[in-house]
Motif scaffolding. Structure first.
Motif, PDB file in Angstrom:
ATOM      1  N   ILE A  72       0.817  -1.068   0.034  1.00 31.21           N
ATOM      2  CA  ILE A  72      -0.164   0.063  -0.160  1.00 31.21           C
ATOM      3  C   ILE A  72       0.768   1.232  -0.006  1.00 31.21           C
ATOM      4  O   ILE A  72       0.728   2.075  -0.682  1.00 31.21           O
ATOM      5  CB  ILE A  72      -0.850  -0.162   1.112  1.00 31.21           C
ATOM      6  N   SER A 131      -9.060   1.056  -3.936  1.00 33.44           N
ATOM      7  CA  SER A 131      -8.018   0.498  -3.180  1.00 33.44           C
ATOM      8  C   SER A 131      -8.201   0.290  -1.581  1.00 33.44           C
ATOM      9  O   SER A 131      -8.126  -0.897  -1.094  1.00 33.44           O
ATOM     10  CB  SER A 131      -6.776   1.218  -3.166  1.00 33.44           C
ATOM     11  N   GLU A 132      -8.804   1.031  -1.022  1.00 35.78           N
ATOM     12  CA  GLU A 132      -9.213   0.980   0.506  1.00 35.78           C
ATOM     13  C   GLU A 132     -10.280  -0.236   0.370  1.00 35.78           C
ATOM     14  O   GLU A 132     -10.291  -1.173   1.246  1.00 35.78           O
ATOM     15  CB  GLU A 132      -9.902   2.353   0.819  1.00 35.78           C
ATOM     16  N   MET A 135      -8.318  -3.354  -0.016  1.00 34.52           N
ATOM     17  CA  MET A 135      -7.730  -3.856   1.197  1.00 34.52           C
ATOM     18  C   MET A 135      -8.541  -4.174   2.551  1.00 34.52           C
ATOM     19  O   MET A 135      -8.173  -5.259   3.109  1.00 34.52           O
ATOM     20  CB  MET A 135      -6.806  -2.802   1.505  1.00 34.52           C
TER      21      MET A 135
END
Length: 167
Positions: A72, A131-132, A135
């Motif tokens: 990340i 992306s968050e 993840m």
């Protein structure tokens, strides 16, 4: 008198036989206790091995989490670098356009810059949000796997304890 001695001698021998039987019974009980202790030690060794395995699994999960965090961080750095390069390119284009026709194109350039910034901000926000989410999903999946593994181990441990209690 020899008859009395023989009776006393036989009585002593009988008493010694009874004493030997009592001693043998005690030795048998001691053997049983040692067998139970051996079984308990075997059970404890299995539990220790399971705990060691569990510790190793958790360490692997933490390592994987560290790798994900590093990934990340690298992605964020690449995004920052890309943003800087993109901003530099946009600035150059804007300067060239302004130099060609400052007064005539000033309003169009400002509008174009604002639109580009909004689009870039939206794209960046969308990328960051995606992306968050990815993840978070990976972390949730990892947590679920951890919980499942721990639950299975706890169940096995509970069954082992019940097995030991039954014995």
């Amino acid at each position: 008198m020899s008859e009395e001695i023989r009776l006393m001698f036989n009585a002593i021998i009988d008493e010694m036989g009874r004493m030997e039987d009592r001693i043998n019974k005690r030795f048998d009980k001691m053997d049983e206790r040692f067998d139970k202790m051996d079984a308990r030690m075997d059970s404890m060794q299995h539990e220790i091995n399971a705990n060691k395995l569990e510790k190793g699994t958790i360490e692997l999960i933490f390592q994987k989490m560290d790798q994900m965090e590093d990934s990340i961080d690298q992605s964020e750095k690449r995004m920052e670098d890309s943003m800087e390069r993109l901003e530099k390119r946009l600035e150059k284009k804007i300067e060239d356009s302004i130099n060609q026709s400052e007064k005539r194109m000033e309003k169009k350039i400002e509008d174009s810059i604002n639109q580009s910034e909004k689009r870039l901000e939206k794209k960046i926000e969308d990328s960051i949000n995606q992306s968050e989410k990815r993840m978070e999903k990976k972390i949730d999946d990892s947590e679920k796997r951890i919980v499942q593994k721990l639950s299975a181990k706890i169940k096995r441990k509970g069954q082992a304890e019940r097995f030991v209690e039954v014995k």
